[in-house]
Write a protein that holds these residues in place. Structure first.
Motif, PDB file in Angstrom:
ATOM      1  N   ARG A  21     -16.771  -6.512 -11.092  1.00 25.38           N
ATOM      2  CA  ARG A  21     -17.591  -5.376 -11.547  1.00 25.38           C
ATOM      3  C   ARG A  21     -17.382  -4.140 -10.669  1.00 25.38           C
ATOM      4  NH1 ARG A  21     -21.202  -9.709 -12.431  1.00 25.38           N
ATOM      5  NH2 ARG A  21     -22.205  -9.423 -10.405  1.00 25.38           N
ATOM      6  N   GLN A  22     -16.642  -4.297  -9.578  1.00 27.18           N
ATOM      7  CA  GLN A  22     -16.444  -3.159  -8.679  1.00 27.18           C
ATOM      8  C   GLN A  22     -15.377  -2.216  -9.218  1.00 27.18           C
ATOM      9  OE1 GLN A  22     -15.691  -5.336  -5.003  1.00 27.18           O
ATOM     10  NE2 GLN A  22     -17.743  -4.795  -4.308  1.00 27.18           N
ATOM     11  N   ARG A  23     -15.643  -0.941  -9.005  1.00 28.73           N
ATOM     12  CA  ARG A  23     -14.700   0.087  -9.452  1.00 28.73           C
ATOM     13  C   ARG A  23     -13.982   0.668  -8.244  1.00 28.73           C
ATOM     14  NH1 ARG A  23     -19.650   2.317 -12.799  1.00 28.73           N
ATOM     15  NH2 ARG A  23     -19.264   1.295 -14.782  1.00 28.73           N
ATOM     16  N   PRO A  24     -12.889   1.415  -8.493  1.00 25.84           N
ATOM     17  CA  PRO A  24     -12.251   2.083  -7.342  1.00 25.84           C
ATOM     18  C   PRO A  24     -13.265   2.969  -6.635  1.00 25.84           C
ATOM     19  CG  PRO A  24     -10.877   2.273  -9.284  1.00 25.84           C
ATOM     20  CD  PRO A  24     -12.181   1.680  -9.745  1.00 25.84           C
ATOM     21  N   THR A  25     -13.155   3.083  -5.325  1.00 24.61           N
ATOM     22  CA  THR A  25     -14.138   3.843  -4.556  1.00 24.61           C
ATOM     23  C   THR A  25     -13.739   5.302  -4.355  1.00 24.61           C
ATOM     24  OG1 THR A  25     -13.061   3.047  -2.553  1.00 24.61           O
ATOM     25  CG2 THR A  25     -15.015   1.853  -3.282  1.00 24.61           C
ATOM     26  N   GLN A  26     -12.472   5.594  -4.445  1.00 23.17           N
ATOM     27  CA  GLN A  26     -12.031   6.980  -4.218  1.00 23.17           C
ATOM     28  C   GLN A  26     -10.580   7.138  -4.665  1.00 23.17           C
ATOM     29  OE1 GLN A  26     -11.930   7.735   0.004  1.00 23.17           O
ATOM     30  NE2 GLN A  26     -10.751   5.902   0.419  1.00 23.17           N
ATOM     31  N   ILE A  27     -10.162   8.389  -4.763  1.00 20.24           N
ATOM     32  CA  ILE A  27      -8.726   8.649  -4.917  1.00 20.24           C
ATOM     33  C   ILE A  27      -8.129   8.529  -3.513  1.00 20.24           C
ATOM     34  CG2 ILE A  27      -6.981  10.394  -5.468  1.00 20.24           C
ATOM     35  CD1 ILE A  27      -8.921  11.519  -7.545  1.00 20.24           C
ATOM     36  N   ALA A  28      -7.131   7.693  -3.367  1.00 18.39           N
ATOM     37  CA  ALA A  28      -6.621   7.412  -2.021  1.00 18.39           C
ATOM     38  C   ALA A  28      -5.670   8.494  -1.501  1.00 18.39           C
ATOM     39  CB  ALA A  28      -5.922   6.061  -2.007  1.00 18.39           C
ATOM     40  N   HIS A  29      -4.693   8.854  -2.321  1.00 21.71           N
ATOM     41  CA  HIS A  29      -3.731   9.857  -1.861  1.00 21.71           C
ATOM     42  C   HIS A  29      -2.986  10.478  -3.024  1.00 21.71           C
ATOM     43  CE1 HIS A  29      -1.512   5.885  -1.421  1.00 21.71           C
ATOM     44  NE2 HIS A  29      -0.821   6.500  -2.342  1.00 21.71           N
ATOM     45  N   ILE A  30      -2.343  11.571  -2.700  1.00 19.84           N
ATOM     46  CA  ILE A  30      -1.487  12.282  -3.651  1.00 19.84           C
ATOM     47  C   ILE A  30      -0.098  12.279  -3.010  1.00 19.84           C
ATOM     48  CG2 ILE A  30      -1.036  14.502  -4.809  1.00 19.84           C
ATOM     49  CD1 ILE A  30      -3.853  13.730  -5.436  1.00 19.84           C
ATOM     50  N   ILE A  31       0.892  11.815  -3.742  1.00 16.69           N
ATOM     51  CA  ILE A  31       2.265  11.857  -3.223  1.00 16.69           C
ATOM     52  C   ILE A  31       3.087  12.762  -4.140  1.00 16.69           C
ATOM     53  CG2 ILE A  31       4.323  10.533  -2.581  1.00 16.69           C
ATOM     54  CD1 ILE A  31       1.927   9.684  -0.899  1.00 16.69           C
ATOM     55  N   LEU A  32       3.739  13.720  -3.537  1.00 14.01           N
ATOM     56  CA  LEU A  32       4.542  14.669  -4.297  1.00 14.01           C
ATOM     57  C   LEU A  32       6.017  14.369  -4.066  1.00 14.01           C
ATOM     58  CD1 LEU A  32       2.495  17.763  -3.134  1.00 14.01           C
ATOM     59  CD2 LEU A  32       2.358  16.659  -5.379  1.00 14.01           C
ATOM     60  N   ARG A  33       6.827  14.637  -5.062  1.00 15.81           N
ATOM     61  CA  ARG A  33       8.260  14.499  -4.845  1.00 15.81           C
ATOM     62  C   ARG A  33       8.907  15.880  -4.908  1.00 15.81           C
ATOM     63  NH1 ARG A  33      11.194  11.183  -9.435  1.00 15.81           N
ATOM     64  NH2 ARG A  33       9.978   9.512  -8.506  1.00 15.81           N
ATOM     65  N   THR A  34       9.858  16.056  -4.039  1.00 18.25           N
ATOM     66  CA  THR A  34      10.542  17.341  -3.959  1.00 18.25           C
ATOM     67  C   THR A  34      12.027  17.112  -3.795  1.00 18.25           C
ATOM     68  OG1 THR A  34      10.556  19.474  -2.781  1.00 18.25           O
ATOM     69  CG2 THR A  34      10.325  17.505  -1.415  1.00 18.25           C
ATOM     70  N   ARG A  35      12.787  18.121  -4.121  1.00 14.31           N
ATOM     71  CA  ARG A  35      14.239  17.975  -3.945  1.00 14.31           C
ATOM     72  C   ARG A  35      14.653  18.343  -2.525  1.00 14.31           C
ATOM     73  NH1 ARG A  35      18.058  20.681  -8.288  1.00 14.31           N
ATOM     74  NH2 ARG A  35      17.054  22.541  -7.487  1.00 14.31           N
ATOM     75  N   ASP A  36      14.151  19.486  -2.048  1.00 12.52           N
ATOM     76  CA  ASP A  36      14.627  19.931  -0.728  1.00 12.52           C
ATOM     77  C   ASP A  36      13.574  20.740   0.032  1.00 12.52           C
ATOM     78  OD1 ASP A  36      14.631  22.134  -2.328  1.00 12.52           O
ATOM     79  OD2 ASP A  36      16.760  22.583  -2.134  1.00 12.52           O
ATOM     80  N   ARG A  37      12.308  20.550  -0.313  1.00 11.96           N
ATOM     81  CA  ARG A  37      11.279  21.343   0.373  1.00 11.96           C
ATOM     82  C   ARG A  37      10.321  20.453   1.166  1.00 11.96           C
ATOM     83  NH1 ARG A  37      10.674  25.089  -4.884  1.00 11.96           N
ATOM     84  NH2 ARG A  37      11.738  26.934  -4.115  1.00 11.96           N
TER      85      ARG A  37
END
Ligand SMILES: [Fe+2]
Length: 216
Positions: A21-37
């Motif tokens: 019955r437990q739900r996720p507690t938070q958004i953990a992280h954001i991962i971005l992909r980049t070519r060269d930055r």
């Protein structure tokens, strides 16, 4: 034939039923992909979020600004394509500052480092600022205009659902806060000036991002 159950298995079944019955507690992280930055993005988020790198590899950097071990990460892959204008997918992600004053103090700080919002939007329920990172990802900084979650929910449920907000002048709000106008006064004005979305807001939020490096 009936299955025999041990007391341990019965207790485990109860724990599993409760856990299910437990739900996720938070958004953990954001991962971005980049070519060269890689570094450019890490520097940008370090300033925007007052984050610090916790793990730096040749093609990945993880940053944190709170009690999470990594909140934002950047992966650099040489085969990442050019960003397509108006591609479907994630529109933006948002980070909440603890107060409206904290939001404008952050605005002032990041502005001094050359980072300015492309869309300052009063959503009624939040005071928000939208930024483009160096790769054209949209990130929002916001402060809640309500202390109470229930009151915020009632506001969201009661307002015109077709409105995504109205513009405000962040420089003016900053100046007023610094002149001594109370945070509560600013918040009340934000709530009462929320109304139908203006054309400028729609234009800003639907505009495609143009990579400053593009030459065509
Ligand atoms: Fe948002």
């Amino acid at each position: 034939m009936t299955l025999s159950t041990t007391p341990e298995a019965a207790a485990a079944a109860e724990r599993f039923a409760a856990a299910a019955r437990q739900r996720p507690t938070q958004i953990a992280h954001i991962i971005l992909r980049t070519r060269d930055r890689l570094q450019e993005l890490a520097d940008y988020y370090s300033v925007l979020l007052d984050a610090k790198p916790v793990n730096v590899g040749p093609n990945n950097i993880f940053l944190t600004f709170d009690d999470e071990h990594h909140r934002v990460g950047i992966f650099q892959f040489p085969n990442v394509a050019e960003r397509l204008h108006n591609a479907p997918g994630l529109d933006h992600f948002a980070f909440t500052l603890p107060s409206v004053t904290a939001l404008f103090a952050r605005y002032e700080k990041v502005k001094a480092a050359g980072i300015t919002p492309f869309a300052p939007i009063n959503h009624g329920v939040t005071t928000s600022m939208y930024f483009y990172d160096p790769d054209g990802n949209r990130v929002e900084l916001q402060a809640d205009n309500f202390d109470d979650t229930q009151a915020a929910l009632e506001f969201v449920e009661s307002v015109d659902p077709s409105s995504i907000g109205v513009l405000y002048d962040p420089q003016e709000v900053l100046a007023r806060l610094k002149s001594g106008v109370s945070e509560q006064q600013i918040i009340e004005e934000m709530k009462s000036s929320f109304g139908p979305t203006t054309f400028e807001v729609i234009e800003l939020v639907s505009a495609p991002w143009t990579d400053p490096r593009r030459r065509d």
